[in-house]
Structures are given as C-alpha cells and as structure tokens.
Design a protein around this motif. Structure first.
Motif, PDB file in Angstrom:
ATOM      1  N   TYR A  99      11.705  -3.800 -10.677  1.00 10.65           N
ATOM      2  CA  TYR A  99      11.809  -1.983 -10.053  1.00 10.65           C
ATOM      3  C   TYR A  99      10.318  -1.742 -10.353  1.00 10.65           C
ATOM      4  O   TYR A  99      10.019  -1.145  -9.065  1.00 10.65           O
ATOM      5  CB  TYR A  99      12.859  -1.172 -10.663  1.00 10.65           C
ATOM      6  CG  TYR A  99      12.722   0.276  -9.897  1.00 10.65           C
ATOM      7  CD1 TYR A  99      13.161   0.506  -8.467  1.00 10.65           C
ATOM      8  CD2 TYR A  99      11.388   1.277 -10.545  1.00 10.65           C
ATOM      9  CE1 TYR A  99      12.565   1.994  -8.157  1.00 10.65           C
ATOM     10  CE2 TYR A  99      11.318   2.175  -9.931  1.00 10.65           C
ATOM     11  CZ  TYR A  99      11.854   2.730  -8.816  1.00 10.65           C
ATOM     12  OH  TYR A  99      12.050   4.001  -8.507  1.00 10.65           O
ATOM     13  N   ALA A 100      10.113  -2.251 -11.405  1.00 11.64           N
ATOM     14  CA  ALA A 100       8.306  -1.861 -11.433  1.00 11.64           C
ATOM     15  C   ALA A 100       7.582  -2.811 -10.499  1.00 11.64           C
ATOM     16  O   ALA A 100       6.740  -1.737  -9.663  1.00 11.64           O
ATOM     17  CB  ALA A 100       7.975  -1.695 -12.886  1.00 11.64           C
ATOM     18  N   LYS A 101       7.935  -3.808 -10.036  1.00 12.23           N
ATOM     19  CA  LYS A 101       7.221  -4.599  -9.135  1.00 12.23           C
ATOM     20  C   LYS A 101       7.202  -3.928  -7.583  1.00 12.23           C
ATOM     21  O   LYS A 101       6.326  -4.472  -6.781  1.00 12.23           O
ATOM     22  CB  LYS A 101       7.319  -6.136  -9.659  1.00 12.23           C
ATOM     23  CG  LYS A 101       7.033  -6.780 -10.660  1.00 12.23           C
ATOM     24  CD  LYS A 101       8.112  -8.009 -11.125  1.00 12.23           C
ATOM     25  CE  LYS A 101       7.665  -8.031 -12.384  1.00 12.23           C
ATOM     26  NZ  LYS A 101       7.762 -10.179 -12.353  1.00 12.23           N
ATOM     27  N   ILE A 102       8.322  -3.517  -7.120  1.00 10.66           N
ATOM     28  CA  ILE A 102       8.634  -3.379  -6.360  1.00 10.66           C
ATOM     29  C   ILE A 102       7.571  -2.100  -5.835  1.00 10.66           C
ATOM     30  O   ILE A 102       6.653  -1.932  -5.830  1.00 10.66           O
ATOM     31  CB  ILE A 102       9.630  -2.719  -6.119  1.00 10.66           C
ATOM     32  CG1 ILE A 102      10.883  -4.548  -5.385  1.00 10.66           C
ATOM     33  CG2 ILE A 102       9.878  -1.936  -4.280  1.00 10.66           C
ATOM     34  CD1 ILE A 102      12.023  -3.790  -6.072  1.00 10.66           C
ATOM     35  N   ILE A 103       7.820  -1.221  -7.141  1.00  7.38           N
ATOM     36  CA  ILE A 103       6.346   0.026  -6.784  1.00  7.38           C
ATOM     37  C   ILE A 103       5.622  -0.014  -6.747  1.00  7.38           C
ATOM     38  O   ILE A 103       4.527   0.210  -5.992  1.00  7.38           O
ATOM     39  CB  ILE A 103       7.076   1.072  -8.242  1.00  7.38           C
ATOM     40  CG1 ILE A 103       8.836   1.920  -7.456  1.00  7.38           C
ATOM     41  CG2 ILE A 103       6.430   2.836  -8.393  1.00  7.38           C
ATOM     42  CD1 ILE A 103       9.084   1.959  -6.733  1.00  7.38           C
ATOM     43  N   GLN A 104       4.728  -1.339  -7.378  1.00 10.07           N
ATOM     44  CA  GLN A 104       3.515  -1.228  -7.730  1.00 10.07           C
ATOM     45  C   GLN A 104       2.853  -1.940  -6.266  1.00 10.07           C
ATOM     46  O   GLN A 104       1.793  -1.446  -6.049  1.00 10.07           O
ATOM     47  CB  GLN A 104       2.982  -2.573  -8.995  1.00 10.07           C
ATOM     48  CG  GLN A 104       3.145  -1.890  -9.999  1.00 10.07           C
ATOM     49  CD  GLN A 104       2.789  -2.960 -11.328  1.00 10.07           C
ATOM     50  OE1 GLN A 104       2.955  -3.873 -11.109  1.00 10.07           O
ATOM     51  NE2 GLN A 104       3.103  -2.491 -12.270  1.00 10.07           N
ATOM     52  N   LYS A 105       3.667  -2.961  -6.125  1.00 13.60           N
ATOM     53  CA  LYS A 105       3.651  -3.386  -4.866  1.00 13.60           C
ATOM     54  C   LYS A 105       3.038  -2.658  -3.516  1.00 13.60           C
ATOM     55  O   LYS A 105       2.222  -2.213  -2.937  1.00 13.60           O
ATOM     56  CB  LYS A 105       4.752  -4.567  -4.249  1.00 13.60           C
ATOM     57  CG  LYS A 105       3.811  -5.063  -3.269  1.00 13.60           C
ATOM     58  CD  LYS A 105       3.236  -5.717  -3.039  1.00 13.60           C
ATOM     59  CE  LYS A 105       2.940  -6.914  -2.073  1.00 13.60           C
ATOM     60  NZ  LYS A 105       1.582  -7.404  -1.332  1.00 13.60           N
ATOM     61  N   LEU A 106       4.282  -1.037  -3.399  1.00 13.85           N
ATOM     62  CA  LEU A 106       4.671  -0.111  -2.421  1.00 13.85           C
ATOM     63  C   LEU A 106       3.047   0.641  -2.775  1.00 13.85           C
ATOM     64  O   LEU A 106       2.474   0.843  -1.382  1.00 13.85           O
ATOM     65  CB  LEU A 106       5.367   0.449  -2.301  1.00 13.85           C
ATOM     66  CG  LEU A 106       6.835  -0.349  -2.214  1.00 13.85           C
ATOM     67  CD1 LEU A 106       8.100   0.424  -2.334  1.00 13.85           C
ATOM     68  CD2 LEU A 106       7.217  -0.360  -0.501  1.00 13.85           C
ATOM     69  N   GLU A 107       2.969   0.820  -3.577  1.00 12.61           N
ATOM     70  CA  GLU A 107       1.127   1.831  -4.624  1.00 12.61           C
ATOM     71  C   GLU A 107      -0.284   0.747  -3.714  1.00 12.61           C
ATOM     72  O   GLU A 107      -0.315   1.833  -3.204  1.00 12.61           O
ATOM     73  CB  GLU A 107       1.019   1.858  -5.638  1.00 12.61           C
ATOM     74  CG  GLU A 107       2.092   3.299  -6.214  1.00 12.61           C
ATOM     75  CD  GLU A 107       2.788   3.015  -7.963  1.00 12.61           C
ATOM     76  OE1 GLU A 107       1.727   2.643  -8.510  1.00 12.61           O
ATOM     77  OE2 GLU A 107       3.046   3.871  -8.329  1.00 12.61           O
ATOM     78  N   SER A 108       0.330  -0.497  -4.216  1.00 12.04           N
ATOM     79  CA  SER A 108      -0.903  -1.368  -3.334  1.00 12.04           C
ATOM     80  C   SER A 108      -1.138  -1.119  -1.998  1.00 12.04           C
ATOM     81  O   SER A 108      -1.712  -1.188  -1.474  1.00 12.04           O
ATOM     82  CB  SER A 108      -1.133  -2.941  -4.078  1.00 12.04           C
ATOM     83  OG  SER A 108       0.236  -3.660  -3.252  1.00 12.04           O
ATOM     84  N   LEU A 109       0.161  -1.600  -1.560  1.00 14.33           N
ATOM     85  CA  LEU A 109       0.173  -1.117   0.337  1.00 14.33           C
ATOM     86  C   LEU A 109      -0.583   0.591   0.401  1.00 14.33           C
ATOM     87  O   LEU A 109      -1.201   0.859   1.899  1.00 14.33           O
ATOM     88  CB  LEU A 109       1.638  -0.918   0.453  1.00 14.33           C
ATOM     89  CG  LEU A 109       2.143  -2.381   0.617  1.00 14.33           C
ATOM     90  CD1 LEU A 109       3.283  -2.369   1.343  1.00 14.33           C
ATOM     91  CD2 LEU A 109       1.285  -3.602   1.062  1.00 14.33           C
ATOM     92  N   ALA A 110      -0.253   1.269   0.031  1.00 13.24           N
ATOM     93  CA  ALA A 110      -1.174   2.784   0.103  1.00 13.24           C
ATOM     94  C   ALA A 110      -2.512   2.817  -0.282  1.00 13.24           C
ATOM     95  O   ALA A 110      -2.696   3.870   0.516  1.00 13.24           O
ATOM     96  CB  ALA A 110       0.266   4.407  -0.883  1.00 13.24           C
ATOM     97  N   ASP A 111      -3.189   1.996  -0.973  1.00  9.40           N
ATOM     98  CA  ASP A 111      -4.297   2.009  -1.072  1.00  9.40           C
ATOM     99  C   ASP A 111      -4.823   1.797   0.315  1.00  9.40           C
ATOM    100  O   ASP A 111      -4.463   1.450   1.142  1.00  9.40           O
ATOM    101  CB  ASP A 111      -4.716   1.349  -1.934  1.00  9.40           C
ATOM    102  CG  ASP A 111      -3.726   1.946  -3.905  1.00  9.40           C
ATOM    103  OD1 ASP A 111      -3.844   3.012  -3.879  1.00  9.40           O
ATOM    104  OD2 ASP A 111      -4.698   1.499  -4.940  1.00  9.40           O
TER     105      ASP A 111
END
Length: 72
Positions: A60-72
């Motif tokens: 879950y943490a990796k998924i959220i990190q990936k989503l956050e990187s996409l938001a940048d």
C-alpha cells in the motif's frame, strides 16, 4: 496479460505462461496515462481496501508513493 489478485489464479496463469498483473497495477497505469486522476486513483485503491481487498501495508505504501510521484 491477465489482471488477477488471487494467488491461486496467478499460480495457474504462471503455469500456463500467462503474464499477470494485479488490480493496483491497472489503477496505477490508468493514472500514469492520465485516464484516471491521481486523486481518483487513490480513492479507488482506498475503496477497494474498504470493501475487503487485501493489500499488505508495505505494498500500500508503495502504491501511494507511486501515486504521489505521478502528482508531481
């Protein structure tokens, strides 16, 4: 390619030489393509968990990190 989240299904697919990805992969792919907004993707992942989809905390943490990187 098949979208599967269950271990048994992935094992059968592997035995047949079929590549598999999980539902989270599909959601992340749609977000990375811009088909689904990052906020909507996070909502989908959280809703899946609320409905009983199992996701290990580290995944879950990796998924959220990936989503956050996409938001940048």
């Amino acid at each position: 390619m098949a979208v599967l989240d269950e271990t048994y299904g992935r094992d059968v697919a592997a035995a047949e030489g079929i590549t598999t990805r999980g539902t989270a992969y599909l959601v992340l792919k749609l977000a990375s393509e811009g088909t689904l907004s990052v906020d909507d993707a996070r909502t989908v992942i959280d809703a899946m968990i609320d409905e009983g989809w199992y996701c290990a905390p580290d995944v879950y943490a990796k998924i959220i990190q990936k989503l956050e990187s996409l938001a940048d």
